[in-house]
Each structure stands twice: as structure tokens, then as C-alpha cells.
Motif scaffolding. Structure first.
Motif, PDB file in Angstrom:
ATOM      1  N   UNK A  13     -16.956   3.916  42.227  1.00  0.00           N
ATOM      2  CA  UNK A  13     -16.322   4.780  41.248  1.00  0.00           C
ATOM      3  C   UNK A  13     -16.765   4.381  39.836  1.00  0.00           C
ATOM      4  N   UNK A  14     -16.962   5.355  38.964  1.00  0.00           N
ATOM      5  CA  UNK A  14     -17.441   5.064  37.607  1.00  0.00           C
ATOM      6  C   UNK A  14     -16.486   4.122  36.859  1.00  0.00           C
ATOM      7  N   UNK A  15     -15.202   4.315  37.010  1.00  0.00           N
ATOM      8  CA  UNK A  15     -14.236   3.447  36.316  1.00  0.00           C
ATOM      9  C   UNK A  15     -14.375   1.998  36.801  1.00  0.00           C
ATOM     10  N   UNK A  16     -14.578   1.815  38.103  1.00  0.00           N
ATOM     11  CA  UNK A  16     -14.748   0.460  38.647  1.00  0.00           C
ATOM     12  C   UNK A  16     -16.058  -0.146  38.132  1.00  0.00           C
ATOM     13  N   UNK A  17     -17.128   0.644  38.119  1.00  0.00           N
ATOM     14  CA  UNK A  17     -18.407   0.149  37.609  1.00  0.00           C
ATOM     15  C   UNK A  17     -18.267  -0.270  36.143  1.00  0.00           C
ATOM     16  N   UNK A  18     -17.559   0.538  35.354  1.00  0.00           N
ATOM     17  CA  UNK A  18     -17.335   0.189  33.943  1.00  0.00           C
ATOM     18  C   UNK A  18     -16.521  -1.102  33.816  1.00  0.00           C
ATOM     19  N   UNK A  19     -15.523  -1.256  34.673  1.00  0.00           N
ATOM     20  CA  UNK A  19     -14.699  -2.476  34.633  1.00  0.00           C
ATOM     21  C   UNK A  19     -15.533  -3.717  34.967  1.00  0.00           C
ATOM     22  N   UNK A  20     -16.376  -3.621  35.977  1.00  0.00           N
ATOM     23  CA  UNK A  20     -17.240  -4.743  36.364  1.00  0.00           C
ATOM     24  C   UNK A  20     -18.193  -5.072  35.213  1.00  0.00           C
ATOM     25  N   UNK A  21     -18.811  -4.048  34.641  1.00  0.00           N
ATOM     26  CA  UNK A  21     -19.720  -4.267  33.516  1.00  0.00           C
ATOM     27  C   UNK A  21     -18.972  -4.885  32.338  1.00  0.00           C
ATOM     28  N   UNK A  22     -17.794  -4.408  32.063  1.00  0.00           N
ATOM     29  CA  UNK A  22     -16.988  -4.926  30.952  1.00  0.00           C
ATOM     30  C   UNK A  22     -16.681  -6.411  31.129  1.00  0.00           C
ATOM     31  N   UNK A  23     -16.350  -6.794  32.353  1.00  0.00           N
ATOM     32  CA  UNK A  23     -16.054  -8.204  32.609  1.00  0.00           C
ATOM     33  C   UNK A  23     -17.295  -9.077  32.392  1.00  0.00           C
ATOM     34  N   UNK A  24     -18.452  -8.579  32.786  1.00  0.00           N
ATOM     35  CA  UNK A  24     -19.687  -9.316  32.539  1.00  0.00           C
ATOM     36  C   UNK A  24     -19.958  -9.455  31.055  1.00  0.00           C
ATOM     37  N   UNK A  25     -19.711  -8.385  30.301  1.00  0.00           N
ATOM     38  CA  UNK A  25     -19.929  -8.423  28.860  1.00  0.00           C
ATOM     39  C   UNK A  25     -18.973  -9.408  28.183  1.00  0.00           C
ATOM     40  N   UNK A 118     -22.700   5.572  37.423  1.00  0.00           N
ATOM     41  CA  UNK A 118     -22.313   4.319  38.096  1.00  0.00           C
ATOM     42  C   UNK A 118     -23.518   3.454  38.494  1.00  0.00           C
ATOM     43  N   UNK A 119     -24.635   4.088  38.847  1.00  0.00           N
ATOM     44  CA  UNK A 119     -25.831   3.329  39.207  1.00  0.00           C
ATOM     45  C   UNK A 119     -26.371   2.603  37.981  1.00  0.00           C
ATOM     46  N   UNK A 120     -26.405   3.273  36.844  1.00  0.00           N
ATOM     47  CA  UNK A 120     -26.884   2.645  35.612  1.00  0.00           C
ATOM     48  C   UNK A 120     -25.946   1.525  35.156  1.00  0.00           C
ATOM     49  N   UNK A 121     -24.659   1.791  35.215  1.00  0.00           N
ATOM     50  CA  UNK A 121     -23.684   0.776  34.818  1.00  0.00           C
ATOM     51  C   UNK A 121     -23.765  -0.415  35.766  1.00  0.00           C
ATOM     52  N   UNK A 122     -23.893  -0.136  37.050  1.00  0.00           N
ATOM     53  CA  UNK A 122     -24.013  -1.211  38.039  1.00  0.00           C
ATOM     54  C   UNK A 122     -25.254  -2.047  37.821  1.00  0.00           C
ATOM     55  N   UNK A 123     -26.363  -1.394  37.499  1.00  0.00           N
ATOM     56  CA  UNK A 123     -27.582  -2.141  37.204  1.00  0.00           C
ATOM     57  C   UNK A 123     -27.392  -3.051  36.000  1.00  0.00           C
ATOM     58  N   UNK A 124     -26.671  -2.564  35.010  1.00  0.00           N
ATOM     59  CA  UNK A 124     -26.405  -3.389  33.838  1.00  0.00           C
ATOM     60  C   UNK A 124     -25.495  -4.562  34.210  1.00  0.00           C
ATOM     61  N   UNK A 125     -24.521  -4.321  35.073  1.00  0.00           N
ATOM     62  CA  UNK A 125     -23.652  -5.411  35.534  1.00  0.00           C
ATOM     63  C   UNK A 125     -24.476  -6.478  36.260  1.00  0.00           C
ATOM     64  N   UNK A 126     -25.449  -6.065  37.053  1.00  0.00           N
ATOM     65  CA  UNK A 126     -26.315  -7.026  37.737  1.00  0.00           C
ATOM     66  C   UNK A 126     -27.154  -7.811  36.723  1.00  0.00           C
ATOM     67  N   UNK A 127     -27.633  -7.127  35.682  1.00  0.00           N
ATOM     68  CA  UNK A 127     -28.361  -7.833  34.619  1.00  0.00           C
ATOM     69  C   UNK A 127     -27.451  -8.871  33.964  1.00  0.00           C
ATOM     70  N   UNK A 128     -26.220  -8.489  33.690  1.00  0.00           N
ATOM     71  CA  UNK A 128     -25.272  -9.418  33.085  1.00  0.00           C
ATOM     72  C   UNK A 128     -25.094 -10.648  33.961  1.00  0.00           C
ATOM     73  N   UNK A 129     -24.999 -10.431  35.269  1.00  0.00           N
ATOM     74  CA  UNK A 129     -24.804 -11.579  36.162  1.00  0.00           C
ATOM     75  C   UNK A 129     -26.004 -12.514  36.122  1.00  0.00           C
ATOM     76  N   UNK A 130     -27.214 -11.959  36.096  1.00  0.00           N
ATOM     77  CA  UNK A 130     -28.414 -12.802  35.981  1.00  0.00           C
ATOM     78  C   UNK A 130     -28.403 -13.573  34.661  1.00  0.00           C
ATOM     79  N   UNK A 131     -27.998 -12.913  33.606  1.00  0.00           N
ATOM     80  CA  UNK A 131     -27.932 -13.570  32.302  1.00  0.00           C
ATOM     81  C   UNK A 131     -26.862 -14.653  32.277  1.00  0.00           C
TER      82      UNK A 131
END
Length: 175
Positions: A13-25, A118-131
């Protein structure tokens, strides 16, 4: 993402993807604050340790110059050497490094602008995790170096005292 099940971002879900990305940020921002504080501490300790090293070396050399007594010279050299090593380690832990920050440049999203969000946000969340992982490794290396610097600085006066006693002990065996 290592040792984890690959996330299928199209099913998230887009909201979940945004939440995951937000936590990484948020986590990357916290790491940045920690790194700045750590650099400040390391720089301060490097300055203190080198000042103490110069005082120990200068005191030992000055006393030796006036008295030709070997004990203070050895003590100053030993303490100064350990404090100089401590200063070097502390300075190393504050060296300029590559460090990953929160956020991303918009141009990095241009190629995927027609993909599902959600795919773009998820990819960014994965980048955040690598960082985050890379930052953790760097912060850990720096922490280890600074911890070693502290121990060397703590050991310096003890080593200086032992070095002071060596000529006295050796001369007692001669007499």
C-alpha cells in the motif's frame, strides 16, 4: 537487501511504503546528528591529547636537559608517544569520509516517474537501508578508533610512571 526476503513493492500500500521510507529518512537524519557529535568529540579529544603529549615530551626533555636524569626523559617520551598515538586515532576517527544523508535528488526519480509510486518509494526505502548500513559501518569503525584513543590516553601516565621507574630499578641492581 541482504539476507532478507525481497519486498514486492507493487503489492505494498502507498501509505505503508511512505511510512517505511519515512522511517528510513528519520534514521538517516539521526545517524547524521550522531556523526556530527562524534566528529566534534573526536576533534576535541585529538586536540587535548596532542597538547598533553607535547607537555609530557617538553617536560621530560626539559628536565633531562637540566639534570641529565634519564627517568624523566623516558617517562616523558613514553607518555608523549602514547598520547600522540591517541591523538592520531582520535583525529583519524574525525577524518573526512563519505556519509549518506537523508533525502534524494529529484533527478534520481526522473527515470521512474511513470512507475507506480509504491515501487518508487520502496526503491528509495531500500536505498535508505543500504545507506544506513554503510553509515553504521563507518560509525562503528570511528567508535572503535576513538575507544582505543581513550585507552591509550588513560595508559599514558601509567606507562610514564613505569618508564620513570625503569632506570631506578636497573641502577639498584648495579649497586
Amino acid at each position: 537487501m541482504e539476507n532478507e526476503e525481497e519486498v514486492k513493492w507493487a503489492l505494498v500500500d502507498e501509505a505503508m511504503a511512505r511510512q517505511i521510507q519515512s522511517q528510513g529518512e528519520i534514521f538517516l537524519q539521526a545517524q547524521l546528528h550522531c556523526a556530527i557529535a562524534s566528529d566534534s568529540r573526536a576533534t576535541t579529544m585529538a586536540g587535548l591529547f596532542i597538547t598533553l603529549a607535547l607537555a609530557a615530551l617538553g617536560g621530560g626533555l626539559g628536565y633531562w636537559h637540566e639534570t641529565s636524569s634519564l627517568s624523566p626523559l623516558l617517562s616523558g617520551l613514553m607518555s608523549g608517544a602514547l598520547l600522540t598515538a591517541a591523538a592520531a586515532l582520535a583525529a583519524w576517527s574525525a577524518r573526512p569520509i563519505n556519509f549518506f544523508f537523508p533525502g534524494n535528488q529529484p533527478k534520481n526519480w526522473f527515470a521512474g516517474r511513470r512507475d507506480a509510486l509504491p515501487i518508487m518509494i520502496g526503491g528509495e526505502a531500500e536505498n535508505y537501508q543500504r545507506h544506513i548500513d554503510a553509515n553504521d559501518r563507518t560509525l562503528g569503525e570511528n567508535q572503535t578508533a576513538l575507544r582505543c584513543a581513550y585507552w591509550l590516553a588513560i595508559a599514558a601516565p601509567l606507562a610514564g610512571a613505569v618508564a620513570w621507574l625503569i632506570p631506578a630499578i636497573c641502577s639498584s641492581f648495579r649497586g
